[in-house]
Motif scaffolding. Sequence first.
Motif, PDB file in Angstrom:
ATOM      1  N   TRP A 157      19.586   3.723   0.268  1.00 10.69           N
ATOM      2  CA  TRP A 157      18.753   3.279   0.029  1.00 10.69           C
ATOM      3  C   TRP A 157      17.683   2.278   0.689  1.00 10.69           C
ATOM      4  O   TRP A 157      17.716   1.301   1.525  1.00 10.69           O
ATOM      5  CB  TRP A 157      20.053   1.439  -0.566  1.00 10.69           C
ATOM      6  CG  TRP A 157      20.785   1.562  -1.199  1.00 10.69           C
ATOM      7  CD1 TRP A 157      22.158   2.196  -0.909  1.00 10.69           C
ATOM      8  CD2 TRP A 157      20.744   1.686  -2.791  1.00 10.69           C
ATOM      9  NE1 TRP A 157      22.510   2.878  -1.960  1.00 10.69           N
ATOM     10  CE2 TRP A 157      22.228   2.679  -3.012  1.00 10.69           C
ATOM     11  CE3 TRP A 157      19.389   1.744  -3.482  1.00 10.69           C
ATOM     12  CZ2 TRP A 157      22.041   2.292  -5.103  1.00 10.69           C
ATOM     13  CZ3 TRP A 157      19.515   1.613  -4.506  1.00 10.69           C
ATOM     14  CH2 TRP A 157      20.977   1.906  -5.549  1.00 10.69           C
ATOM     15  N   GLY A 158      16.551   2.729   0.825  1.00 10.65           N
ATOM     16  CA  GLY A 158      15.356   2.277   1.259  1.00 10.65           C
ATOM     17  C   GLY A 158      15.198   1.290   0.722  1.00 10.65           C
ATOM     18  O   GLY A 158      14.803   1.020  -0.616  1.00 10.65           O
ATOM     19  N   THR A 159      13.650   1.465   1.600  1.00 16.07           N
ATOM     20  CA  THR A 159      13.363  -0.769   0.143  1.00 16.07           C
ATOM     21  C   THR A 159      12.600   0.503  -1.549  1.00 16.07           C
ATOM     22  O   THR A 159      12.770  -1.029  -2.087  1.00 16.07           O
ATOM     23  CB  THR A 159      12.323  -0.287   1.024  1.00 16.07           C
ATOM     24  OG1 THR A 159      12.732  -0.710   2.118  1.00 16.07           O
ATOM     25  CG2 THR A 159      10.644  -1.768   0.208  1.00 16.07           C
ATOM     26  N   PRO A 160      12.060   1.310  -1.413  1.00 14.56           N
ATOM     27  CA  PRO A 160      11.545   1.696  -2.412  1.00 14.56           C
ATOM     28  C   PRO A 160      12.419   2.157  -3.837  1.00 14.56           C
ATOM     29  O   PRO A 160      12.751   1.329  -5.026  1.00 14.56           O
ATOM     30  CB  PRO A 160      10.667   3.091  -2.774  1.00 14.56           C
ATOM     31  CG  PRO A 160      11.255   3.588  -1.366  1.00 14.56           C
ATOM     32  CD  PRO A 160      11.980   2.594  -0.728  1.00 14.56           C
ATOM     33  N   PHE A 161      13.742   2.523  -3.042  1.00 13.18           N
ATOM     34  CA  PHE A 161      15.201   2.531  -4.351  1.00 13.18           C
ATOM     35  C   PHE A 161      15.726   1.000  -4.465  1.00 13.18           C
ATOM     36  O   PHE A 161      16.147   1.232  -6.359  1.00 13.18           O
ATOM     37  CB  PHE A 161      16.006   3.416  -2.832  1.00 13.18           C
ATOM     38  CG  PHE A 161      15.422   4.544  -2.912  1.00 13.18           C
ATOM     39  CD1 PHE A 161      15.698   5.794  -4.572  1.00 13.18           C
ATOM     40  CD2 PHE A 161      14.100   4.793  -1.464  1.00 13.18           C
ATOM     41  CE1 PHE A 161      15.456   7.456  -3.882  1.00 13.18           C
ATOM     42  CE2 PHE A 161      14.351   6.383  -1.264  1.00 13.18           C
ATOM     43  CZ  PHE A 161      15.100   6.651  -2.483  1.00 13.18           C
ATOM     44  N   ILE A 162      15.627   0.292  -3.978  1.00 15.97           N
ATOM     45  CA  ILE A 162      16.282  -1.323  -3.894  1.00 15.97           C
ATOM     46  C   ILE A 162      15.171  -2.024  -4.877  1.00 15.97           C
ATOM     47  O   ILE A 162      15.601  -2.613  -5.438  1.00 15.97           O
ATOM     48  CB  ILE A 162      16.291  -2.002  -2.852  1.00 15.97           C
ATOM     49  CG1 ILE A 162      17.792  -1.180  -1.394  1.00 15.97           C
ATOM     50  CG2 ILE A 162      16.516  -2.933  -3.005  1.00 15.97           C
ATOM     51  CD1 ILE A 162      17.497  -1.963  -0.038  1.00 15.97           C
ATOM     52  N   ILE A 177       5.316  -9.548  -0.324  1.00 13.86           N
ATOM     53  CA  ILE A 177       6.217  -9.027   0.324  1.00 13.86           C
ATOM     54  C   ILE A 177       5.969  -8.943   1.918  1.00 13.86           C
ATOM     55  O   ILE A 177       4.461  -8.733   2.366  1.00 13.86           O
ATOM     56  CB  ILE A 177       6.974  -7.105   0.277  1.00 13.86           C
ATOM     57  CG1 ILE A 177       7.370  -7.481  -1.424  1.00 13.86           C
ATOM     58  CG2 ILE A 177       7.730  -6.751   0.755  1.00 13.86           C
ATOM     59  CD1 ILE A 177       7.224  -6.001  -1.976  1.00 13.86           C
ATOM     60  N   VAL A 178       6.896  -9.593   2.407  1.00 13.85           N
ATOM     61  CA  VAL A 178       5.662  -9.955   4.151  1.00 13.85           C
ATOM     62  C   VAL A 178       7.297  -8.602   4.579  1.00 13.85           C
ATOM     63  O   VAL A 178       8.300  -9.107   4.902  1.00 13.85           O
ATOM     64  CB  VAL A 178       6.633 -10.871   4.764  1.00 13.85           C
ATOM     65  CG1 VAL A 178       5.846 -11.198   5.665  1.00 13.85           C
ATOM     66  CG2 VAL A 178       5.138 -11.752   4.123  1.00 13.85           C
ATOM     67  N   ALA A 179       6.634  -7.600   5.587  1.00 12.67           N
ATOM     68  CA  ALA A 179       7.576  -7.156   6.287  1.00 12.67           C
ATOM     69  C   ALA A 179       7.682  -7.827   7.491  1.00 12.67           C
ATOM     70  O   ALA A 179       6.103  -8.299   8.592  1.00 12.67           O
ATOM     71  CB  ALA A 179       6.519  -5.775   6.449  1.00 12.67           C
ATOM     72  N   PRO A 345       1.390   0.510  13.293  1.00 16.01           N
ATOM     73  CA  PRO A 345       2.288   1.373  12.820  1.00 16.01           C
ATOM     74  C   PRO A 345       2.192   1.086  10.731  1.00 16.01           C
ATOM     75  O   PRO A 345       1.863   0.510  10.541  1.00 16.01           O
ATOM     76  CB  PRO A 345       3.741   0.277  13.532  1.00 16.01           C
ATOM     77  CG  PRO A 345       2.866   0.082  14.807  1.00 16.01           C
ATOM     78  CD  PRO A 345       0.811  -0.801  14.211  1.00 16.01           C
ATOM     79  N   GLY A 346       2.962   1.862  10.923  1.00 14.55           N
ATOM     80  CA  GLY A 346       3.925   1.916   8.554  1.00 14.55           C
ATOM     81  C   GLY A 346       4.748   0.488   8.979  1.00 14.55           C
ATOM     82  O   GLY A 346       5.376   0.403   9.526  1.00 14.55           O
ATOM     83  N   SER A 347       4.632   0.216   7.565  1.00 16.46           N
ATOM     84  CA  SER A 347       6.167  -1.102   7.416  1.00 16.46           C
ATOM     85  C   SER A 347       6.301  -0.863   5.959  1.00 16.46           C
ATOM     86  O   SER A 347       6.006  -0.023   5.490  1.00 16.46           O
ATOM     87  CB  SER A 347       5.490  -2.019   7.801  1.00 16.46           C
ATOM     88  OG  SER A 347       4.034  -2.641   6.999  1.00 16.46           O
ATOM     89  N   GLN A 348       7.431  -1.478   5.897  1.00 15.64           N
ATOM     90  CA  GLN A 348       7.997  -1.349   4.782  1.00 15.64           C
ATOM     91  C   GLN A 348       6.871  -1.823   3.200  1.00 15.64           C
ATOM     92  O   GLN A 348       7.275  -1.893   1.772  1.00 15.64           O
ATOM     93  CB  GLN A 348       9.631  -2.549   4.420  1.00 15.64           C
ATOM     94  CG  GLN A 348      10.556  -1.565   5.424  1.00 15.64           C
ATOM     95  CD  GLN A 348      10.921  -2.635   4.925  1.00 15.64           C
ATOM     96  OE1 GLN A 348      11.688  -3.160   6.447  1.00 15.64           O
ATOM     97  NE2 GLN A 348      12.306  -2.873   4.664  1.00 15.64           N
ATOM     98  N   VAL A 349       6.168  -2.391   3.450  1.00 14.87           N
ATOM     99  CA  VAL A 349       5.146  -2.981   2.227  1.00 14.87           C
ATOM    100  C   VAL A 349       3.850  -2.170   2.024  1.00 14.87           C
ATOM    101  O   VAL A 349       3.863  -2.269   1.350  1.00 14.87           O
ATOM    102  CB  VAL A 349       3.793  -4.419   3.003  1.00 14.87           C
ATOM    103  CG1 VAL A 349       4.317  -5.720   3.857  1.00 14.87           C
ATOM    104  CG2 VAL A 349       3.301  -3.443   4.379  1.00 14.87           C
ATOM    105  N   ALA A 358       1.168  -7.997  -0.089  1.00 15.50           N
ATOM    106  CA  ALA A 358       1.783  -7.133   1.104  1.00 15.50           C
ATOM    107  C   ALA A 358       1.321  -7.422   2.490  1.00 15.50           C
ATOM    108  O   ALA A 358      -0.418  -7.674   2.588  1.00 15.50           O
ATOM    109  CB  ALA A 358       1.225  -5.856   1.201  1.00 15.50           C
ATOM    110  N   LEU A 359       1.949  -8.533   3.333  1.00 14.71           N
ATOM    111  CA  LEU A 359       1.626  -8.374   4.932  1.00 14.71           C
ATOM    112  C   LEU A 359       2.882  -7.724   5.704  1.00 14.71           C
ATOM    113  O   LEU A 359       3.649  -8.305   5.167  1.00 14.71           O
ATOM    114  CB  LEU A 359       1.843 -10.203   4.421  1.00 14.71           C
ATOM    115  CG  LEU A 359       0.770 -10.549   3.264  1.00 14.71           C
ATOM    116  CD1 LEU A 359       0.575 -12.441   3.117  1.00 14.71           C
ATOM    117  CD2 LEU A 359      -0.753 -10.370   3.373  1.00 14.71           C
TER     118      LEU A 359
END
Length: 394
Positions: A157-162, A177-179, A345-349, A358-359
Amino acid sequence: MSEQRLAEILDLSQRLIRNHAVSTGAEEVDTVGIQASYDDLVRLLERAGLNLYTFTDGSIYPALYCDAGPVGSPPRGAFLFAGHFDVVGAQSEAQFEPRIEGDWLHGRGSADMLTVVATSVLFMRDLAKAFEGRREDAPRLGLLLVSNEESGECEPWGTPFILANLKRRFEYQPECIVAGERTGEGAVRVGKVETKSRGMLRAQLVASAAGTAAHTALNTHKTPIAKIFALEHVVNQVIGPQDGFWRSTYHVSYINGGASHSFNITPEECFAGIEIRPANPGEAERYRDALIEAAEREGVDVVIPNCEHAVVTPNDDPWVARLVTALATATGEQPSTLIGPGKLPGSQVRFAPMGCAALVWGQSGVGPHSAHEAHYIPSILPFYDALTALARDL
């Protein structure tokens, strides 16, 4: 009160470090550790009476969403704070035994990002208590925590699935969305708000020989290793030379072909992984298409588990103003100093829906994924206080 709150945050952070919730690589996934951290967090949130949704079906990567609204009500988090409680493998098992030295919490995941997770979870607990008996008036602030961020969130259950699940069930979509990744490097009291975050493109490559292994002096075909090098050259050409802080980068993350010290035998296969971090929207798709075209030309099998674009939110976006104002109010810093140059680095945003701000904004530390990873303790309470100030505006 502040000392007690800090002690609670550090206690939970250390508990999460000890859980050993490693998610990187199929052979390294510690499902027991991941489940232990998930159970710790869910128990705490359930005891606080938060409006909690859990995601566990069909996956070894459990996740959760919560807000301070009435229990059983649809998600209300217009502002969604996203984080992860999984970690990468350590250079030494000693990193899973946290220690505090002066202003620093040492341990695997301390800076990436278990201390921020502990802070946000305890903040949500306190928020629920503050609105006890009037949950319908609670701020529109939600918390999303996953356990497979480090491995790319390619499966439930990663972010896009949720986000897709909550959209389907409740028509829920956050406005911002703030990571909570680290945005202060070193001994920095206040992490900046990053309005730019790079994307992620990962390619798994398998190159095979035209026939079987052969003597290097007699081989007439391009070897599997040479095919991988050819693809690496294409990636280098497509990305091109880039200067400055904010730029796209790539790395050959792993390569495996041939036998050690066997100089005169061409290998039958070569396996490799390439990771690209695109800096601008639209680049991920362009790099992907060039890589697939080159792979077909070279006869290399390619699987692309991640292709997510970079995200850029204008500095004058209303959500940026809200967060910066809250941060300035809580810390006394000048708003003009609180926006950073971008999160490398990549993040959940990178999974933010279209039209969603997206921040990236977190606390401070050093050495994520390294043997000297540590979190700067004085950055914890300013972050908590800024969340409190933000909640008043939601």
